[in-house]
Design an enzyme around this catalytic site. Structure first.
Site, mmCIF file in Angstrom:
data_model
loop_
_atom_site.group_PDB
_atom_site.id
_atom_site.type_symbol
_atom_site.label_atom_id
_atom_site.label_comp_id
_atom_site.label_asym_id
_atom_site.label_seq_id
_atom_site.Cartn_x
_atom_site.Cartn_y
_atom_site.Cartn_z
ATOM 1 N N HIS A 1 2.814 26.793 20.094
ATOM 2 C CA HIS A 1 3.630 27.451 21.365
ATOM 3 C C HIS A 1 2.392 26.438 22.273
ATOM 4 O O HIS A 1 3.184 25.934 23.526
ATOM 5 C CB HIS A 1 3.255 28.571 21.160
ATOM 6 N N GLU A 2 1.613 26.748 23.040
ATOM 7 C CA GLU A 2 1.224 26.226 24.019
ATOM 8 C C GLU A 2 0.880 24.481 24.229
ATOM 9 O O GLU A 2 0.670 23.751 25.023
ATOM 10 C CB GLU A 2 -0.459 26.531 23.951
ATOM 11 N N HIS B 1 3.594 22.514 25.555
ATOM 12 C CA HIS B 1 3.726 22.349 27.390
ATOM 13 C C HIS B 1 3.001 21.236 27.596
ATOM 14 O O HIS B 1 3.086 20.744 28.263
ATOM 15 C CB HIS B 1 3.195 23.412 27.417
HETATM 16 ZN ZN LIG Z 1 4.036 29.186 27.469
#
Ligand SMILES: [Zn+2]
Length: 687
Positions: A470-471, A474
């Site tokens: 997830h990170e 980003h």
């Molecule tokens: Zn996030």
């Protein structure tokens, strides 16, 4: 500390313009931030007083290039403080927050700058100057900032606005500091080893060393940010589970770490600011610049989900009651039993993801999972640069290269929990990509994976693996950015859009061909047994518990920010009643499942930037589910599909309207039915 020795006052000479963390002190930060604010005001004054006809160059470009010292300093500082806070850094932040808020106000209430923007817009309208789509959007955003920043208010109201912003900045910092201290103080001390039944020797060793760090005997169970606590999955002792649960959900409600007065003051001052600016409430003010655009749209999505989600949670509760009855006849199901019984259920009926741990060694997950997926999709490769250091010696620097070998940027990886790190996981930009400055992007990836016991490999839980992916989603948004203006780079998109690329990146963790590479037994190198892979994929259905805890937190956030000032509690003593009434009204009281964050420890909305915006995760998920469906139909983890996503969407960052990038990538608006299906609500569920 003299300026001659302050490394933040000039551009870094280190590779990737990395801050020279080895020499930067808290005093340097303070000095450079103050100098940086003065420099930026002088630079902006030149723009405002320029008598030449307004152009993209002398307004927009000059603006973006102003404040370099301040940007460099705050990026370096923010990253370090979040991941490694020290009393010195906290003190600097506390001192700087109101100054920075005042600095922002000085800029946004500067009539000359506003007139300069309007002059450029007028010239563009008359065809005297040509602005392309990135210029036009950057100009639109700056004008919007001014209108939202109170430029049209009279002088007395502008002063009131300055006071409110400064008070809000100070209160948010205070909230966070009290909260962090409270989380540490809430750790549960265990002296009787029998109560730890259910834990592995490694897990016990970690708790043992947590106790030793505080010079305690026995074991210490740390409390994580969310209401749910990871060890509640496995601890067999009901009494200890109850203690941990109560320590978690009781945070901020009493004693030295009571946050209630602070959060009430925040909510009240935000309501006052919104009405000063002409908005019905803080939510309306916040939603205006999001993809949702209106409070009604947000409320519609949340209320559409509520009844179905409660129904699913009620079915789950019934199953847990039956299971509990078998273990302890006559016992009443309590919130601290839920995770434990759900994990038991998963172990028998579906899949106990804890069995995966020996197959999830951090280094392998990172290189053969997270990095490998990015290579397969976007052609980029990762090369560790051990000679470069981050903000702690546990932070590793990787150079990122394009397919043809040119350098694209860098990513700093900082996986392990330490006492000085904020809870949760996040990405930040140390350097924002920009064609105007020529800067390459430098991003960070900060997680809270429990550090391995000395001499042991770092084995991850499945949920930590998902968080890492997830990170990294980003990070990719920042790394693959290809835009002109640094302020519109990468993740500079609305809050309810920014989670979508990171959520999409989570799906690669489940990709069978990738799992076969990164999920291998740390001792034998064996891949996951194929039937486990099937079970894992089958276990993917979100539980009602998870959706409900999120939904409750989202509804609390909206309640705090949609309630008119006169109906908000007057002080901290009204917090719990307000919270209960809000959940009751929304039809989600359901006490067996606590909100993911209760108000008193809801840092996203009272200390972070998510006030009235916590719903964003769900809004983003509408686009996420729709995009996952697109990948499924377009070659999945393939270079061609990745290339389209990169060029049409990730690379555009916030350089144009975010929803326009979405429509260009997808050829249509997002279809909500994919999310409803994912949540088990079915596309045909009544609205
Ligand atoms: Zn996030």
């Amino acid at each position: 500390m003299g300026s001659m020795t302050n490394p933040l006052l000039s551009a870094s000479e280190l590779p990737f313009a990395l801050p020279d963390y080895a020499t930067i002190t808290a005093d340097h930060v303070r000095e450079a931030a103050e100098t940086g604010m003065r420099e930026q005001l002088a630079e902006l004054e030149e723009i405002a007083t320029d008598t030449a006809p307004a152009t993209a160059e002398n307004v927009l470009h000059a603006w973006e290039l102003s404040g370099a010292t301040l940007d460099r300093t705050m990026a370096a500082f923010w990253v370090a403080r979040a991941a490694h806070s020290t009393p010195e850094r906290d003190a600097v932040w506390k001192a700087l927050s109101p100054q920075l808020a005042a600095h922002g106000d000085t800029i946004l209430l500067h009539r000359g700058l506003y007139e300069r923007l309007r002059a450029l817009a007028a010239r563009a309208d008359r065809g005297e100057v040509e602005l392309d789509e990135q210029d036009t959007y950057a100009l639109h955003r700056r004008l919007t900032d001014y209108e939202r920043g109170g430029i049209t208010l009279d002088e007395a109201d502008q002063q009131r606005l300055r006071d409110l912003n400064s008070a809000l900045a100070t209160l948010a910092v205070e909230f966070e500091q009290v909260l962090t201290a409270g989380r540490n103080a809430a750790a549960v001390h265990v002296t009787d080893e029998r109560q730890l039944a259910g834990l592995s020797p490694d897990e016990k060793a970690t708790l043992r060393s947590a106790a030793q760090d505080r010079e305690l005997d026995g074991w210490l169970v740390p409390i994580v940010n969310t209401s749910g606590q990871p060890l509640l999955d496995v601890l067999e002792d009901r009494g200890l589970r109850e203690r941990i649960y109560r320590a978690s959900v009781g945070r901020g409600l009493s004693g030295d770490h009571d946050t209630r007065d602070l959060l009430v003051r925040l909510a009240r001052l935000r309501a006052e600011r919104a009405s000063l600016l002409g908005y019905r409430d803080h939510a309306a003010y916040a939603h205006e610049i999001t993809c949702a655009q209106t409070t009604d749209a947000v409320n519609d999505l949340l209320s559409r989900l509520a009844p179905g989600v409660v129904e699913i949670a009620e079915r789950e509760a019934e199953a847990h009651r039956r299971r509990l009855e078998a273990i302890e006849p006559g016992a009443t199901l309590e919130p601290w039993d839920w995770q434990f019984l759900a994990a038991q259920d998963a172990a028998e009926n579906s899949f106990d993801t804890d069995r995966l741990k020996p197959y999830l060694e951090f280094e392998r997950v990172l290189r053969d999972g997270v990095f490998a997926a990015a290579t397969a999709l976007y052609g980029i490769t990762f090369h560790e640069r051990p000679e470069l250091v981050g903000y702690t010696d546990q932070t590793r620097v990787f150079e990122v290269r394009e397919e043809d070998g040119t350098t694209l940027g860098a990513v700093l990886i900082d996986p392990y929990t330490r006492p000085t790190k904020k809870g949760g996981a996040w990405m930040t930009s140390l350097v924002r990509q920009s064609q105007l400055t020529g800067d390459l992007p430098v991003v960070t990836n900060t997680c809270n994976v429990p550090p391995p016991a000395p001499g042991s490999p770092s084995l991850m839980t499945w949920s930590n693996v998902i968080t890492l992916f997830h990170e990294f989603g980003h990070d990719l948004h920042g790394l693959l950015s290809d835009v002109r203006y640094p302020s519109r780079s990468g993740t500079a998109v609305p809050r309810d859009f920014v989670e979508f690329p990171s959520q999409v990146n989570e799906i690669w963790a489940w990709e069978p061909s990738l799992l076969a590479r990164y999920a291998r037994h740390h001792e034998t190198g064996e891949p996951l047994p194929p039937e486990w892979v099937d079970a894992l994929v089958a276990s993917r259905q979100e539980t009602g518990y998870h959706t409900l805890e999120l939904l409750k937190a989202m509804l609390l956030d909206q309640a705090w920010h949609q309630t008119p000032l006169e109906e908000l509690p007057e002080d901290g003593s009204g917090v719990e009643a307000f919270e209960a009434a809000a959940l009751e009204r929304a039809g989600v009281a359901f006490p067996l499942v606590p909100p993911r964050y209760r108000s008193a420890y809801f840092a996203h909305i009272f200390a972070g930037g998510y006030s009235a915006g916590y719903y964003s995760y769900l809004w983003s998920e509408v686009m996420d589910a729709d995009t996952v469906a697109w990948f499924r139909d377009n070659g999945s983890m393939s270079r061609a599909a990745g290339e389209r996503f990169r060029r049409q969407l990730l690379g555009r960052g916030g350089s144009i309207e975010a929803m326009d990038t979405y429509r260009q990538f997808r050829g249509a608006d997002p279809d909500v039915s994919h999310l409803l299906t994912r949540l088990g609500l079915g596309a045909d569920e009544p609205a």
